[in-house]
Design an enzyme around this catalytic site. Structure first.
Site, PDB file in Angstrom:
ATOM      1  N   CYS A   9       0.644  -1.741  -0.256  1.00 55.80           N
ATOM      2  CA  CYS A   9      -0.187  -0.140  -0.207  1.00 55.80           C
ATOM      3  C   CYS A   9       0.820   1.257  -0.257  1.00 55.80           C
ATOM      4  O   CYS A   9       2.165   1.404  -0.070  1.00 55.80           O
ATOM      5  CB  CYS A   9      -1.407   0.135   1.361  1.00 55.80           C
ATOM      6  SG  CYS A   9      -0.193   0.632   2.615  1.00 55.80           S
ATOM      7  N   ARG A  15      -3.788  -0.563   5.641  1.00 53.89           N
ATOM      8  CA  ARG A  15      -3.928  -1.061   4.429  1.00 53.89           C
ATOM      9  C   ARG A  15      -3.519  -2.688   4.678  1.00 53.89           C
ATOM     10  O   ARG A  15      -3.559  -3.749   4.560  1.00 53.89           O
ATOM     11  CB  ARG A  15      -4.831  -0.514   2.946  1.00 53.89           C
ATOM     12  CG  ARG A  15      -5.850   0.015   2.885  1.00 53.89           C
ATOM     13  CD  ARG A  15      -6.053   0.529   1.679  1.00 53.89           C
ATOM     14  NE  ARG A  15      -4.501   1.941   1.774  1.00 53.89           N
ATOM     15  CZ  ARG A  15      -4.542   1.460   0.569  1.00 53.89           C
ATOM     16  NH1 ARG A  15      -5.647   2.051  -0.782  1.00 53.89           N
ATOM     17  NH2 ARG A  15      -3.436   2.956  -0.106  1.00 53.89           N
ATOM     18  N   ASP A 117      -8.008   4.255   0.429  1.00 62.33           N
ATOM     19  CA  ASP A 117      -7.194   4.157   1.639  1.00 62.33           C
ATOM     20  C   ASP A 117      -8.022   4.615   3.245  1.00 62.33           C
ATOM     21  O   ASP A 117      -8.118   5.906   2.772  1.00 62.33           O
ATOM     22  CB  ASP A 117      -5.505   5.647   1.523  1.00 62.33           C
ATOM     23  CG  ASP A 117      -4.767   5.523   2.447  1.00 62.33           C
ATOM     24  OD1 ASP A 117      -4.563   4.864   3.582  1.00 62.33           O
ATOM     25  OD2 ASP A 117      -3.806   5.916   1.705  1.00 62.33           O
TER      26      ASP A 117
END
Length: 144
Positions: A9, A15, A117
């Site tokens: 990520c 994440r 996100d």
């Protein structure tokens, strides 16, 4: 066979640590190594506190996580590189074209969607990210 997996990520604090922990828990001894890293990692930082809380609600412990940068030596040692959104795939393919063929999105089988996100967003964004990540992990488990 995929024995070494990494999830990518941006900052490697929200994440990808969740995806790493989920993959590790669900794959167990079926793989040798599951890691995560970021394209712009907050190197050395722990997982975001809200990510830690949401993961803990699902039996996952992110307390030992520390963010690391995605580098060529790290990535080249992986059989499969899973990204959380298209910007990560684009960055990896641009920076390290030799990895083409190993780089795939976590939500590949869900219209190649992105996992939004949740960084600096309300808790609900983390819950949604967790749910999306879990769905992607389940898809990959059927393929691995």
């Amino acid at each position: 066979m995929f024995n070494h997996l990494i999830v990518i990520c941006t900052g490697n604090i929200c994440r990808s640590p969740i995806a790493e922990a989920l993959l590790r828990a669900r794959l167990g001894s079926r793989v040798q190594r599951v890691l995560s890293a970021g394209t712009g990692a907050l190197v050395g930082y722990p997982a975001d506190p809200t990510a830690v809380d949401v993961a803990a609600e699902h039996g996952l412990d992110l307390s030992a996580h520390r963010a690391q940068q995605a580098t060529l030596p790290l990535l080249a040692s992986m059989d499969l590189v899973l990204t959380l959104d298209q910007t990560h795939s684009d960055w990896l393919n641009r920076q390290y074209p030799q990895l083409r063929g190993r780089v795939h999105k976590l939500l590949k089988w869900r219209e190649n969607a992105d996992v939004a996100d949740p960084y600096q967003r309300p808790r609900e964004a983390f819950v949604k990210a967790f749910d999306d990540i879990e769905a992607g992990v389940e898809d990959w488990l059927r393929k691995l």
